[in-house]
Motif scaffolding. Structure first.
Motif, mmCIF file in Angstrom:
data_model
loop_
_atom_site.group_PDB
_atom_site.id
_atom_site.type_symbol
_atom_site.label_atom_id
_atom_site.label_comp_id
_atom_site.label_asym_id
_atom_site.label_seq_id
_atom_site.Cartn_x
_atom_site.Cartn_y
_atom_site.Cartn_z
ATOM 1 N N VAL A 353 2.783 -15.684 6.830
ATOM 2 C CA VAL A 353 1.485 -15.013 6.838
ATOM 3 C C VAL A 353 1.138 -14.528 5.443
ATOM 4 C CG1 VAL A 353 0.167 -13.127 7.849
ATOM 5 C CG2 VAL A 353 1.862 -14.308 9.233
ATOM 6 N N VAL A 354 2.132 -14.089 4.677
ATOM 7 C CA VAL A 354 1.883 -13.611 3.314
ATOM 8 C C VAL A 354 1.229 -14.700 2.477
ATOM 9 C CG1 VAL A 354 2.967 -12.778 1.198
ATOM 10 C CG2 VAL A 354 3.747 -11.932 3.419
ATOM 11 N N THR A 355 1.585 -15.959 2.747
ATOM 12 C CA THR A 355 1.014 -17.050 1.941
ATOM 13 C C THR A 355 -0.484 -17.202 2.140
ATOM 14 O OG1 THR A 355 1.486 -18.699 3.654
ATOM 15 C CG2 THR A 355 3.195 -18.310 2.004
ATOM 16 N N ASP A 356 -1.059 -16.544 3.157
ATOM 17 C CA ASP A 356 -2.517 -16.571 3.294
ATOM 18 C C ASP A 356 -3.190 -15.969 2.065
ATOM 19 O OD1 ASP A 356 -2.301 -17.743 5.736
ATOM 20 O OD2 ASP A 356 -2.649 -15.909 6.909
ATOM 21 N N ALA A 357 -2.494 -15.077 1.376
ATOM 22 C CA ALA A 357 -3.043 -14.453 0.174
ATOM 23 C C ALA A 357 -2.945 -15.366 -1.036
ATOM 24 C CB ALA A 357 -2.338 -13.129 -0.104
ATOM 25 N N PHE A 358 -2.254 -16.503 -0.911
ATOM 26 C CA PHE A 358 -2.167 -17.430 -2.044
ATOM 27 C C PHE A 358 -3.543 -17.986 -2.416
ATOM 28 C CE2 PHE A 358 2.544 -18.925 -1.510
ATOM 29 C CZ PHE A 358 2.948 -17.627 -1.770
ATOM 30 N N GLY A 359 -4.442 -18.036 -1.454
ATOM 31 C CA GLY A 359 -5.763 -18.593 -1.733
ATOM 32 C C GLY A 359 -6.810 -17.552 -2.059
ATOM 33 N N HIS A 360 -6.400 -16.280 -2.243
ATOM 34 C CA HIS A 360 -7.367 -15.229 -2.564
ATOM 35 C C HIS A 360 -7.971 -15.481 -3.936
ATOM 36 C CE1 HIS A 360 -9.053 -11.181 -3.132
ATOM 37 N NE2 HIS A 360 -8.969 -11.061 -1.821
ATOM 38 N N GLU A 361 -9.235 -15.049 -4.102
ATOM 39 C CA GLU A 361 -9.932 -15.284 -5.365
ATOM 40 C C GLU A 361 -9.347 -14.488 -6.517
ATOM 41 O OE1 GLU A 361 -13.541 -12.034 -4.931
ATOM 42 O OE2 GLU A 361 -13.876 -14.070 -4.184
ATOM 43 N N ASP A 362 -8.652 -13.382 -6.226
ATOM 44 C CA ASP A 362 -8.064 -12.533 -7.261
ATOM 45 C C ASP A 362 -6.657 -13.026 -7.563
ATOM 46 O OD1 ASP A 362 -6.982 -10.552 -8.851
ATOM 47 O OD2 ASP A 362 -7.967 -8.924 -7.772
ATOM 48 N N THR A 363 -6.454 -13.510 -8.761
ATOM 49 C CA THR A 363 -5.141 -14.054 -9.111
ATOM 50 C C THR A 363 -4.063 -12.974 -9.157
ATOM 51 O OG1 THR A 363 -5.711 -13.853 -11.470
ATOM 52 C CG2 THR A 363 -6.116 -15.984 -10.414
ATOM 53 N N ALA A 364 -4.451 -11.718 -9.369
ATOM 54 C CA ALA A 364 -3.465 -10.634 -9.331
ATOM 55 C C ALA A 364 -2.909 -10.471 -7.922
ATOM 56 C CB ALA A 364 -4.095 -9.339 -9.813
ATOM 57 N N ILE A 365 -3.754 -10.612 -6.918
ATOM 58 C CA ILE A 365 -3.291 -10.550 -5.526
ATOM 59 C C ILE A 365 -2.407 -11.751 -5.228
ATOM 60 C CG2 ILE A 365 -4.087 -10.796 -3.149
ATOM 61 C CD1 ILE A 365 -6.367 -8.911 -3.817
ATOM 62 N N GLN A 366 -2.771 -12.924 -5.719
ATOM 63 C CA GLN A 366 -1.917 -14.096 -5.556
ATOM 64 C C GLN A 366 -0.522 -13.834 -6.124
ATOM 65 O OE1 GLN A 366 -3.639 -17.673 -7.158
ATOM 66 N NE2 GLN A 366 -5.655 -17.313 -6.238
ATOM 67 N N GLU A 367 -0.509 -13.217 -7.300
ATOM 68 C CA GLU A 367 0.770 -12.936 -7.945
ATOM 69 C C GLU A 367 1.614 -11.972 -7.108
ATOM 70 O OE1 GLU A 367 2.451 -11.528 -12.352
ATOM 71 O OE2 GLU A 367 0.367 -11.146 -11.763
ATOM 72 N N ARG A 368 0.992 -10.930 -6.559
ATOM 73 C CA ARG A 368 1.722 -9.976 -5.718
ATOM 74 C C ARG A 368 2.296 -10.663 -4.490
ATOM 75 N NH1 ARG A 368 -1.300 -4.285 -4.838
ATOM 76 N NH2 ARG A 368 0.616 -4.053 -3.603
ATOM 77 N N ALA A 369 1.502 -11.518 -3.878
ATOM 78 C CA ALA A 369 1.970 -12.222 -2.688
ATOM 79 C C ALA A 369 3.134 -13.157 -3.032
ATOM 80 C CB ALA A 369 0.821 -13.001 -2.062
ATOM 81 N N LEU A 370 3.034 -13.845 -4.162
ATOM 82 C CA LEU A 370 4.098 -14.767 -4.569
ATOM 83 C C LEU A 370 5.398 -14.006 -4.846
ATOM 84 C CD1 LEU A 370 4.830 -17.693 -5.250
ATOM 85 C CD2 LEU A 370 4.061 -17.262 -7.596
ATOM 86 N N LYS A 371 5.283 -12.862 -5.502
ATOM 87 C CA LYS A 371 6.481 -12.060 -5.776
ATOM 88 C C LYS A 371 7.097 -11.523 -4.482
ATOM 89 C CE LYS A 371 5.272 -10.598 -10.473
ATOM 90 N NZ LYS A 371 4.916 -9.457 -11.355
ATOM 91 N N LEU A 372 6.262 -11.141 -3.529
ATOM 92 C CA LEU A 372 6.774 -10.642 -2.250
ATOM 93 C C LEU A 372 7.544 -11.742 -1.520
ATOM 94 C CD1 LEU A 372 6.952 -8.460 -0.081
ATOM 95 C CD2 LEU A 372 4.694 -9.163 0.743
ATOM 96 N N VAL A 373 6.998 -12.956 -1.528
ATOM 97 C CA VAL A 373 7.701 -14.074 -0.918
ATOM 98 C C VAL A 373 9.018 -14.332 -1.641
ATOM 99 C CG1 VAL A 373 7.618 -16.569 -0.523
ATOM 100 C CG2 VAL A 373 5.630 -15.157 0.006
ATOM 101 N N GLY A 374 8.997 -14.274 -2.974
ATOM 102 C CA GLY A 374 10.201 -14.519 -3.735
ATOM 103 C C GLY A 374 11.308 -13.516 -3.432
ATOM 104 N N ARG A 375 10.972 -12.257 -3.222
ATOM 105 C CA ARG A 375 11.992 -11.227 -2.964
ATOM 106 C C ARG A 375 12.719 -11.456 -1.647
ATOM 107 N NH1 ARG A 375 8.132 -7.592 -5.282
ATOM 108 N NH2 ARG A 375 7.369 -6.986 -3.210
ATOM 109 N N HIS A 376 12.061 -12.096 -0.693
ATOM 110 C CA HIS A 376 12.667 -12.241 0.632
ATOM 111 C C HIS A 376 12.903 -13.708 0.999
ATOM 112 C CE1 HIS A 376 12.038 -7.949 1.522
ATOM 113 N NE2 HIS A 376 10.880 -8.097 0.880
#
Length: 897
Positions: A353-376
């Motif tokens: 579900v977190v990957t739904d934020a990968f397509g957000h227009e704000d690249t900072a939000i994309q980065e946060r989502a990618l880091k969250l996925v990476g941690r877990h």
């Protein structure tokens, strides 16, 4: 008995002789003379038979008053007040009395609720109860004369009618200075509050006093209702149910403020919050931002307390991460991070579900989502890991390297060469032929009267009136009278003192309701008073001329200027054929009609040369004019320049519309051969397109005046488009569609109008401007550098705001036009980067620019960008400047290699 004096009946020069009782005649005499104050006393001595005898005469008098013109409005007001009171006191049936008391014309002339209540007081209780019910169901009366209906409720003791209109009247009647006390003292409060919370549209009185956000219980509805719930006057649990149900139904934010604020004020228990999880999930998915934020807060509390199952949390997260509001998305990612730290085993269900934020227009939000996925990522198996890697293609190219490092080469996807995506070039659409029968024409006229701003329907109906008045005048006249008998002006009155009022004037000319002398005066036109006078004057001149053709029974079989294409243009061969029919019938064209037809005829395409020869072969003056027009250089495009805004940018004298200077080139053909309504196009002059205080009802028809000369049209649209940027005008960008789809040269005026439209205040106007921008680009007519340069000037003076332009350019780029948008921003950004203090919203524009460069692979340098990227701090402007600089350097490296 003979009536004398002033009032009804006496203006016709005849006496009214009746055999009615003297008491009834005295009542009728008071009504005729408008002595409404005497009516209650004159009703008292009347028995049932006398009251019944007065009713037919009162109905006749009411009908007569309806036919009076506006010159007698004072007398009309007095007489109608008297009529209303007399009818209320005399009519015996409850249904008929309700119809009379609630008559539309009576409500227009003031509120006499107390007097009406007085003449009704003697009636039977059951009759009054039925009357109360019927009046409460009449929206206008129950709201505007709430005091009358409420007085009847008190008089009869019947339950308060919980209709929307009655509730609106009730809320407006409350004492704003002490709302709690006013509600507490009103026995209707427990009955009407639930209905208030259920209403689709919140009454204005409540909306205004809720929007203020004040906790002052003297005027704040949510606080007042919460206080009464605390006292036990209102059931708190019922309020919670009503508020939640209303929020679930959705609607405008304005109409959801009361239930949301009241729900927050009365609060919810742990049990109530847990029992309504499906409701909160629905609100967080589909509710407006304030409602979704509240539901998110409730669900987050449940999740952190361990009371929200992982499945429901995943459903909630999918809904929130799909939304565009950055604040909500960031809050959801924070919540997911907390839950995953506490429950690592939930990673397999939550990380996809977190990957739904990968397509957000704000690249900072994309980065946060990618880091969250990476941690877990280590907590999931290979199947889930593969699913997460597949979603990485949604990330912006700026995160591609980080995704590859996390997931491996599979996350890179297939990198294809960039290809600009633009919409297909729109083809001109043919206009449906004019109605072939009177019945079909009446249907068209009904549509035009209801929607007067639809150009194609207006043109078909206008031509239809002239055609059928020529072919079957009697049938058309009868049909118009029958269908439009209640339209003011068609069957009487004088609504044309200040203009033709749309197609109504032609129908009125057909029925004889407007004098030929008035039409003749209208055809002469008036003095230009503002920037609207040019295209508006042409539209009105056409209406006056069509009215004259119909009123004078001129032998014109149809109009020459009726468009054949949706843009307002006429195919040249069609116009030649129309002139041939005129010649064969021995009919001379009407001057305004022919002039408009010449401005509309298409002057490009392979058929133009043959059409010019055919026109010349007609052997008529009109044919020769058309042939010369088709073969000559008749571009009317003026020169346009903008005055500097000046030192005081707050001065109204320096609004955009006051700074447009138009220089027309001399056009002898227009000056010598065109009617007065077109002379604004004829000579070499310089004028400023000033703002004015009024709105032109003919604005939707402006594009059809000049469908072949977009530059000239753009000059007149610029002030209107500017109103959508500098004021709160909605729909101001409508004309940009015509500029994009029309014909003729595209120059500074079109690009300036487009630039202003992209910075419009309202999202719907910006979207219209984006559509026009893309259409011009697809036709190869867009000068991106010119648009960018004009935007730079408009932003420097404050006419266009960066955040609005960022929204427009982001929308345009998302369609696939990344290269086109970058070409505009590349011209615009250097000036903003050079400003001593970065303007608010610069970071958003830089983010759009970076996205465009990353997608299209552009390279090179941008003046001032390196300096902006080197600044200290982590603001969005600095962050996005660094991102754009990196993307340009990468694009340059790829070009070199």
């Amino acid at each position: 008995m003979t009536q004398t004096g002033t009032g009804i009946g006496t203006d016709r020069g005849t006496d009214l002789t009746t055999d009615l009782p003297a008491e009834v005649e005295q009542l009728l005499d008071a009504v005729r003379q408008g002595r409404h104050g005497d009516v209650p006393g004159l009703l008292t001595p009347l028995d049932a038979a006398g009251r019944k005898a007065a009713v037919p005469e009162l109905k006749r008098l009411r009908k007569e008053v309806r036919g009076w013109d506006w010159g007698r409005w004072r007398e009309q007001r007095r007489v109608r007040s008297a009529l209303r009171l007399a009818g209320a006191g005399c009519i015996t049936g409850a249904a008929a009395a309700a119809e009379w008391i609630g008559g539309r014309e009576f409500l227009e002339w003031g509120n006499e609720g107390a007097a009406v209540l007085g003449v009704l007081a003697h009636r039977d209780h059951g009759w009054l109860t039925e009357l109360t019910r019927r009046l409460a169901e009449r929206p206008a009366l129950a709201e505007e004369e709430y005091g009358l209906v409420h007085g009847l409720v008190l008089l009869t003791g019947c339950p308060a009618p919980a209709t929307d209109a009655y509730v609106r009247g009730w809320t407006a009647d409350m004492d704003r200075r002490n709302l709690v006390a006013s509600l507490r003292q009103d026995p209707q409060t427990p009955v009407l509050v639930p209905r208030l919370l259920d209403m689709t549209e919140t009454p204005d009185a409540v909306a205004w006093q809720t929007a203020a956000g004040s906790d002052d219980q003297r005027s704040h509805w949510p606080s007042a209702l919460a206080a009464l719930a605390g006292e036990g006057l209102l059931d708190r649990a019922e309020l919670v149910d009503a508020c939640a149900a209303r929020l679930l139904r959705g609607g405008r934010p304005r109409d959801l403020r009361l239930p949301l604020a009241l729900l927050q004020a009365v609060g919810t228990t742990d049990e109530e919050r847990g029992a309504r999880v499906p409701d909160w999930l629905a609100m967080v998915a589909d509710g407006p931002s304030p409602v979704a934020a509240y539901a998110q807060e409730v669900l987050a509390g449940l999740a952190l307390a361990g009371a929200l199952p992982v499945r429901e949390l995943a459903e909630m997260s999918g809904s929130v991460l799909f939304r565009t509001e950055k604040k909500l998305v960031r809050a959801q990612l924070t919540l997911l991070a907390k839950v995953l730290r506490r429950e690592p085993g939930a990673a397999a269900e939550l990380l996809p579900v977190v990957t739904d934020a990968f397509g957000h227009e704000d690249t900072a939000i994309q980065e946060r989502a990618l880091k969250l996925v990476g941690r877990h990522l280590a907590a999931v198996d290979g199947r889930v890991r593969q699913e997460l890697a597949g979603a990485a293609v949604l990330l912006s190219p700026v995160h591609r390297a980080a995704a590859v490092e996390l997931f491996g080469a599979a996350a890179a996807g297939d990198v294809l060469p960039y290809e600009e995506v633009l919409p297909p070039v729109p083809e001109p659409r043919p206009v449906a032929p004019t109605a072939g029968s009177v019945a079909e024409l009446i249907e068209d006229l009904v549509t035009v009267v209801r929607r007067p701003g639809e150009p194609a329907e207006f043109e078909r109906a206008l031509d239809g009136l002239v055609r059928h008045a020529h072919g079957d005048r009697a049938a058309l006249t009868a049909a118009v009278r029958e269908t439009f008998g209640d339209v003011y002006g068609v069957n009487g009155g004088n609504p044309f003192a200040y203009g033709p009022q749309g197609i109504t004037v032609v129908m009125a000319a057909l029925t004889g309701a407007v004098r030929l002398s008035r039409i003749t005066h209208g055809r002469r036109g008036g003095t230009a008073s503002c920037g609207h006078a040019g295209p508006t004057g042409v539209v009105e001149a056409r209406l006056w001329e069509a009215a004259w053709l119909v009123a004078s029974s001129a032998p014109v079989p149809f109009l020459l200027a009726t468009p054949t294409l949706h843009t307002g243009a006429i195919d040249a061969p069609v116009l030649v054929e129309r002139l041939r029919e005129y010649r064969d019938a021995g009919v001379e064209p009407a001057p305004v009609d022919l002039a408009q037809a010449l401005l509309r005829v298409r002057r490009s395409g392979p058929e133009v040369s043959g059409a010019a020869e055919g026109a010349a072969a007609l052997g008529t003056r009109a044919g020769d004019r058309l042939a010369a027009w088709l073969t000559a250089d008749v571009s009317l495009a003026p020169g346009v320049r903008f005055l500097d805004r000046g030192p005081d940018i707050r001065s109204g004298r320096w609004w955009l519309a006051d700074r447009i200077v138009v220089a027309f080139r001399e056009r002898r053909t227009i000056r010598e051969e065109f009617p007065p309504a077109f002379q604004w196009l004829s000579g070499e002059s310089a004028e400023v397109a000033h703002r004015c205080h009024h709105w032109s009802a003919q604005r939707p028809h402006w594009p059809g005046v000049l469908p072949q000369d977009r530059e000239t049209l753009a000059v007149w649209l610029l002030p209107e488009v500017g109103n959508g940027s500098e004021w709160d005008t909605r729909g101001s960008a409508e004309g940009l569609t015509a500029l994009a789809e029309g014909e003729g040269p595209v120059g500074p005026a079109v690009h300036a109008a487009l630039a202003v439209g992209l910075g419009g205040r309202h999202a719907e106007d910006r979207l219209t401007a984006v559509d026009a921008f893309l259409v011009l680009a697809s036709r190869g007519e867009l000068d991106a550098a010119a648009v960018g340069g004009r935007l730079a000037l408009l932003m420097a003076e404050g006419t266009v705001k960066p955040n609005r332009l960022a929204d427009a350019t982001r929308t345009a780029a998302a369609t696939g036009a990344y290269g086109t948008v970058w070409a505009v921003l590349a011209e615009l950004l250097p000036g903003l980067l050079a400003a001593p203090k970065p303007p608010r919203g610069l970071g958003e524009l830089l983010a759009v620019a970076a996205e465009c460069v990353e997608r299209c692979g552009a390279g090179g340098s941008l003046p001032g960008l390196a300096e902006a990227a080197a600044r200290a701090g982590s603001s969005q402007a600095v962050t996005q400047a660094r991102r754009l600089l990196s993307a340009l350097e990468q694009g340059a490296d790829q070009t070199t290699s």
